[in-house]
Design an enzyme around this catalytic site. Structure first.
Site, short mmCIF file in Angstrom:
data_model
loop_
_atom_site.label_atom_id
_atom_site.label_comp_id
_atom_site.label_asym_id
_atom_site.label_seq_id
_atom_site.Cartn_x
_atom_site.Cartn_y
_atom_site.Cartn_z
N CYS A 224 0.89 -1.15 0.00
CA CYS A 224 0.00 0.00 0.00
C CYS A 224 0.93 1.21 0.00
CB CYS A 224 -0.87 -0.02 1.25
SG CYS A 224 -1.84 1.47 1.49
N GLU B 181 -6.91 11.77 -5.47
CA GLU B 181 -7.25 13.13 -5.03
C GLU B 181 -6.49 14.17 -5.83
OE1 GLU B 181 -8.41 14.20 -0.81
OE2 GLU B 181 -6.32 14.90 -0.85
N HIS C 20 4.43 1.87 1.46
CA HIS C 20 4.15 1.52 2.86
C HIS C 20 4.02 0.00 2.91
CE1 HIS C 20 1.55 5.40 2.47
NE2 HIS C 20 2.82 5.71 2.56
N PRO D 182 -0.28 11.78 3.33
CA PRO D 182 -1.67 12.18 3.09
C PRO D 182 -2.40 12.52 4.39
CG PRO D 182 -1.17 10.02 2.12
CD PRO D 182 -0.06 10.36 3.04
N HIS E 74 3.36 7.78 7.77
CA HIS E 74 2.82 7.56 6.43
C HIS E 74 1.50 8.29 6.19
CE1 HIS E 74 -0.28 4.97 8.03
NE2 HIS E 74 -0.58 4.43 6.88
N LYS F 139 -13.05 8.26 -3.63
CA LYS F 139 -12.74 7.30 -2.58
C LYS F 139 -12.86 5.88 -3.10
CE LYS F 139 -11.74 7.88 0.89
NZ LYS F 139 -10.39 8.17 1.48
#
Length: 487
Positions: free
Chosen positions: A105, A213, A335, A384, A410, A486
């Site tokens: 991720c 985003e 991550h 983020p 992260h 999302k």
């Protein structure tokens, strides 16, 4: 003078210095544990099982220096999210639980030469087009139709496959951690079930906290580094956050079950079976490392394909080629990863499995693994925030190698569970509140928006303040959402 302490029930921490708290080594612990946090963040971190999980992690064989919790830490599966653990690569172990289910991720940021004024008035068209063209949510659907042969190639070659197939340009590889290809990837160690789960998901956001985003740069704190990163105030950038989808989840599950069968003796010595680990040097450790590296490649290609499709969306909405809009990759950071890295420990060079679970690599200026374009200023780090708060671009800090094995936070880190979020928030209300802030959000369901409401997360400003003060990740720029899809 006695050092200040923080009492969190069955765990007591001693303050080592500002923002550094330690759980002293005792009993069967193999090392102390450290939490990097302000007192306000520590109060939040202590509200679930994060500290107990961090202490449990110190029982993993070969744990070196400290088990570490970043300022965005929260409870995870066995090993806390926001956790870093470095295990000796010869006499230690590798732990799927300390990597996580969503292998690699991660997040990538794409620059543009557009300004906020260029986008104003186009927000709804942009978010609708992104939502329509980039698959999101649970289940299948991806940017490319792929069979097992394609999945095998992706697992083996990473973003090099995307370059060969026309979904990437050379600069995309040059600005990705490890240039988008993990050495030691072994597709044969990824199960058929995992490959089947991944074959229809290449180029998709998935669900949960993943997102696409569009943001505007609101602040540049370090002009020199901002210039090196190509960032300026009022600029439009795009953030992609997703991982290895069902393939990574299945790979983690497969190896947890194998470890439970083959290394029961080690498992029984650990305080939590969710920390299941394979001893370094064992066949299962080698197999998992090969499978994990392959899943890392899959995740990088997944983000690359989402970025490719986003470039196409911008071309249609703004009626010009993406190259004219200079939609170039700033950086991609992973991550949920364990990597063999060489670090200096008590004056000696040692090879370690550095586990970063919900933590970001943050190598400083001059480190040879930082891309050449950024080596003089340090590795870009992307943090983020929530849909209603800013995100940050940092650079790897000069103290990161000494304090955190070259790591920092992260993200903002969750404050409440998804179940509680859905009880406390209504998706439509969250969407309306964000619209009042000129943030346009679209998702598969209102429940998804409720689960990711801004109030669900810690204060990203505070998380970044701690990182910056400790010199593990230095502030470069801040961004704010414009529109968001999302997962």
């Amino acid at each position: 003078m006695t050092a200040p302490t923080f009492d969190a029930g069955d765990v007591t921490l001693e303050q080592v210095r500002e923002f550094v708290w330690e759980i002293p080594e005792e009993g069967e612990m193999g090392a102390p544990a450290r939490v990097l946090a302000s007192e306000a963040l520590l109060e939040e971190i202590s509200g679930d099982k994060t500290l107990q999980q961090l202490r449990n992690a110190t029982h993993l064989p070969g744990i070196t220096n400290h088990a570490i919790c970043m300022p965005d830490g929260h409870q995870g599966y066995g090993f806390p999210v926001g956790g870093v653990g470095a295990m000796d690569a010869e006499n230690g172990c590798i732990s799927p639980g300390a990597v996580g289910y969503d292998i690699n991720c991660g997040v990538r940021m794409m620059r543009t030469n557009l300004t906020y004024d260029d986008v104003k008035g186009n927000e709804e068209e942009l978010v609708d087009s992104m939502f329509t063209n980039i698959p999101s949510g649970l289940g299948g659907g991806g940017v490319v139709e792929s069979g097992i042969d394609t999945v095998e190639a992706v697992l083996d070659r990473g973003v090099e496959w995307a370059l060969e197939e026309g979904y990437a340009v050379p600069d995309d590889l040059a600005h990705c951690e490890d240039e988008g290809v993990r050495e030691g990837a072994d597709p044969s160690k990824v199960s058929q079930k995992a490959k089947d789960r991944g074959k229809n998901q290449l180029g998709s956001l998935g669900s949960g906290n993943h997102f696409l985003e569009v943001q505007r740069v609101t602040d540049v704190f370090d002009g020199q580094v901002g210039e090196a990163y190509g960032l300026s105030e009022d600029q439009i950038v795009v953030l992609v956050h997703c991982g290895s989808r069902g393939l990574g989840h299945q790979t983690c599950n497969d190896y947890l079950r194998k470890i439970e069968k083959q290394h029961r003796g080690l498992l029984e010595r650990l305080p939590d079976k969710e920390l299941a680990a394979a001893p370094a040097g064992s066949q299962l450790a080698a197999d998992y490392y090969g499978a994990m590296n392959a899943a890392i490649n899959f995740a990088w290609v997944n983000r690359q394909l989402v970025m490719h499709r986003t470039r196409q969306v911008f071309e249609r909405v703004f009626d010009r080629p993406w190259e004219e809009m200079e939609m170039d990759l700033l950086y991609d950071v992973a991550h949920n990863i364990a990597k063999k890295e060489t670090h200096t420990v008590e004056g000696d060079e040692r090879e370690l499995y550095v586990h970063r679970k919900g933590a970001t690599r943050a190598f400083p200026a001059g480190h040879p693994e930082v891309p050449a374009a950024y080596r003089e200023v340090g590795q870009p780090v992307i943090i983020p925030g929530s849909m209603g708060a800013g995100s940050y671009v940092l650079r790897g800090g000069e103290h990161s190698m000494d304090l955190t094995f070259g790591s920092t936070a992260h993200g903002a880190g969750r404050l409440m569970s998804r179940t509680q979020a859905k009880n406390d928030y209504w998706g439509g209300d969250v969407q309306d509140d964000l619209r009042d802030q000129q943030v346009y959000v679209k998702a598969q369901s209102g429940a998804t928006i409720a689960e990711e409401a801004p109030g669900v997360y810690k204060d990203v400003d505070e998380v970044v303040r701690v990182s910056d003060a400790l010199g593990i990740g230095d502030k470069v720029a801040r961004t704010f959402p414009v529109c968001n899809v999302k997962g």
